[in-house]
Each structure stands twice: as structure tokens, then as C-alpha cells.
Design a protein around this motif. Sequence first.
Motif, PDB file in Angstrom:
ATOM      1  N   GLU A   1       0.826  -1.208   0.000  1.00  0.00           N
ATOM      2  CA  GLU A   1       0.000   0.000   0.000  1.00  0.00           C
ATOM      3  C   GLU A   1       0.861   1.258   0.000  1.00  0.00           C
ATOM      4  O   GLU A   1       0.553   2.242  -0.673  1.00  0.00           O
ATOM      5  CB  GLU A   1      -0.932  -0.011   1.218  1.00  0.00           C
ATOM      6  CG  GLU A   1      -2.023  -1.073   1.174  1.00  0.00           C
ATOM      7  CD  GLU A   1      -1.531  -2.451   1.577  1.00  0.00           C
ATOM      8  OE1 GLU A   1      -0.349  -2.560   1.946  1.00  0.00           O
ATOM      9  OE2 GLU A   1      -2.324  -3.412   1.517  1.00  0.00           O
TER      10      GLU A   1
ATOM     11  N   LEU B   1       0.926   4.280  -2.954  1.00  0.00           N
ATOM     12  CA  LEU B   1       0.685   5.683  -2.616  1.00  0.00           C
ATOM     13  C   LEU B   1       1.929   6.544  -2.712  1.00  0.00           C
ATOM     14  O   LEU B   1       1.877   7.747  -2.464  1.00  0.00           O
ATOM     15  CB  LEU B   1       0.121   5.775  -1.200  1.00  0.00           C
ATOM     16  CG  LEU B   1      -1.268   5.142  -1.014  1.00  0.00           C
ATOM     17  CD1 LEU B   1      -1.622   5.090   0.453  1.00  0.00           C
ATOM     18  CD2 LEU B   1      -2.307   5.926  -1.783  1.00  0.00           C
TER      19      LEU B   1
ATOM     20  N   LEU C   1      -7.614   0.119  -4.233  1.00  0.00           N
ATOM     21  CA  LEU C   1      -7.422   1.551  -4.010  1.00  0.00           C
ATOM     22  C   LEU C   1      -8.095   2.374  -5.091  1.00  0.00           C
ATOM     23  O   LEU C   1      -8.700   3.415  -4.821  1.00  0.00           O
ATOM     24  CB  LEU C   1      -5.931   1.870  -3.947  1.00  0.00           C
ATOM     25  CG  LEU C   1      -5.203   1.430  -2.672  1.00  0.00           C
ATOM     26  CD1 LEU C   1      -3.709   1.660  -2.805  1.00  0.00           C
ATOM     27  CD2 LEU C   1      -5.730   2.178  -1.467  1.00  0.00           C
TER      28      LEU C   1
ATOM     29  N   TYR D   1      -7.477   8.246  -2.193  1.00  0.00           N
ATOM     30  CA  TYR D   1      -6.411   7.254  -2.053  1.00  0.00           C
ATOM     31  C   TYR D   1      -5.906   7.212  -0.615  1.00  0.00           C
ATOM     32  O   TYR D   1      -5.662   6.139  -0.054  1.00  0.00           O
ATOM     33  CB  TYR D   1      -5.246   7.592  -2.982  1.00  0.00           C
ATOM     34  CG  TYR D   1      -5.397   7.053  -4.380  1.00  0.00           C
ATOM     35  CD1 TYR D   1      -5.558   5.694  -4.607  1.00  0.00           C
ATOM     36  CD2 TYR D   1      -5.377   7.910  -5.481  1.00  0.00           C
ATOM     37  CE1 TYR D   1      -5.689   5.193  -5.883  1.00  0.00           C
ATOM     38  CE2 TYR D   1      -5.518   7.415  -6.763  1.00  0.00           C
ATOM     39  CZ  TYR D   1      -5.673   6.056  -6.969  1.00  0.00           C
ATOM     40  OH  TYR D   1      -5.801   5.564  -8.215  1.00  0.00           O
TER      41      TYR D   1
ATOM     42  N   ALA E   1      -8.415   5.477   1.570  1.00  0.00           N
ATOM     43  CA  ALA E   1      -8.382   4.031   1.320  1.00  0.00           C
ATOM     44  C   ALA E   1      -7.136   3.408   1.926  1.00  0.00           C
ATOM     45  O   ALA E   1      -7.177   2.324   2.508  1.00  0.00           O
ATOM     46  CB  ALA E   1      -8.435   3.764  -0.182  1.00  0.00           C
ATOM     47  N   ALA E   2      -6.008   4.113   1.775  1.00  0.00           N
ATOM     48  CA  ALA E   2      -4.756   3.585   2.331  1.00  0.00           C
ATOM     49  C   ALA E   2      -4.824   3.492   3.836  1.00  0.00           C
ATOM     50  O   ALA E   2      -4.330   2.539   4.437  1.00  0.00           O
ATOM     51  CB  ALA E   2      -3.591   4.478   1.909  1.00  0.00           C
TER      52      ALA E   2
END
Length: 271
Positions: free
Chosen positions: A13, A17, A49, A111, A114-115
Motif C-alpha cells: 500500500e 501511494l 485503491l 487514495y 483508502a490507504a
Amino acid sequence: MNTKEYISSGVIESYILGLASPDEAGILECVMKNNAEVKAAFEEAQKTLEDLATAQAVAPPADLKSKIWERLQQEQPAGTVAPEAVFSADIPAAQPQEEIRIQRTGNWKAYAIAASVLFLISIAGNIFWMNDHAEMNREMAKMETAKQSQDFAMQKMNQRLAMVTNPDMKMVRLKGVEKHTSSQAMVFWDTKTKEVYLNAETLPQVPEGMQYQLWAIADGKPVNAGMYTEEKDSKIALANIPKAQAFAITLEKKGGSPVPTMENMFVMGEI
């Protein structure tokens, strides 16, 4: 670290990102080339994501652009070119470009959300795995301790069996005296080597600074036959006794006494 632990570590992840360090990114890229499971996990995380970002995307208000430029006009130093000049009709591409930037900002926030969710899930999974792993280690330690106890008990049993079946070994049962009628012990005296072994594990636990001492009674006189410890029980000879008519055990100060303390006698037995 195995493959599942690596996947759940959160490095995938972070890489998606752009938060991974150069070393982490390099390692992940190398691992993905050689590990199909990690590559599949990467693709799945990337898709997740993207789906979350799409679901979380919010269109900016229609008047957002004008509000931004009004704020810029208020903060613009004197003598600079007015923002309207930059946003004039002669540059038609400026408006869609700004909208793209705003959209990208919204996507980036999505993002990040979500991360964060995936990171928390990853942490929770790691905590669960660590707790489960620690519990498994504790159970294994208990099993190992139990196995060691069983092995030690079996070893002592085999040693006693060897003594009992040895035709040269004389067994002398020591019975509790008046003050300690429930106490008992067993002396194994090898008539060939003259070595004396003692089984006294059923005697009461000794107080701090005290120790059981074995005595051989030869020609009516007590002879020191050694100091007893749990480590020596039935497997290490306490002393070499050429002759004896009886054996007795007294409780003495740690290290022993040159003469027995008669009031502290626990057991005694004649041959």
C-alpha cells in the motif's frame, strides 16, 4: 519473514501511494518479479485503491474556481498581473486543466482514505497474527516443559529399575521416627562398589539454609554418608561406605555437620 507476512506488512500500500522508501520500493519491485503471489497481491491492492478512490470521488462545487481566484486577488501583492489575465478567454485550456487538478486532489484524498483503512486492517491482522503466534508459542513451551518432565520421570524410573534389578544392590528402607512417622526414604547400597545412593524425594521440603544428611551406622557409630540434593536423588552416589549396620537421615545446616543432630532425625532403617 514469509510471503504472507510480507504482503500484510503494508509495504504494498505504501508503494502504491508513493510513501515507500527507495529501499522498500526496490525490494518490492524485485520480489514482484520473482514471486507471483506478491505480484497478485500488489495488483489486487492497486485495484482496491482505485475502486475506493472512484467511489469516494466528489465533484467540486461550480463556484469553486471563482472563489479561489477571489482569494488570490485579495492576497496578490500590488503591481502583479491580475489573475483574470491568466484565466482570460485567450487560453481556453486553462479551465479544464484546473478542473483536472481539483479532481486529482480529490482522488489523492480518496487514495489516502483508502490507504488508511487498508493500513488499519493490516495492523489489526498483524496484531491478531502476533497474538495467535504468541499463544501458539506458549502452548508449545508448555508441551515442551511437560515432555521434559515426563522424560525426567522416565529416566528416574529406569535408573531405579536398574538398581532394583541389580543383584549387587542392597535396598534399605528407612522409616519415619517418632516425630516424623509419615516420612520414609530408600537407600541403595552397592555391595560390590560400596557406593551409596539415596531416594528421599518423599521427605518434606527443607527450610532455607538447611539440608538432609545421610548417616551410616557402623559398629554403633554414625559415619557421614553424604549430603542429599534433588539432583543426586537415586542417580549420583552420595558416599562410599565399606560397612554399615543401619542408615539414618537428619536435617542439618547446609553443608552438613560432623555429628548428627539427633533431635532432627527424620528416618532410620536397619540392614
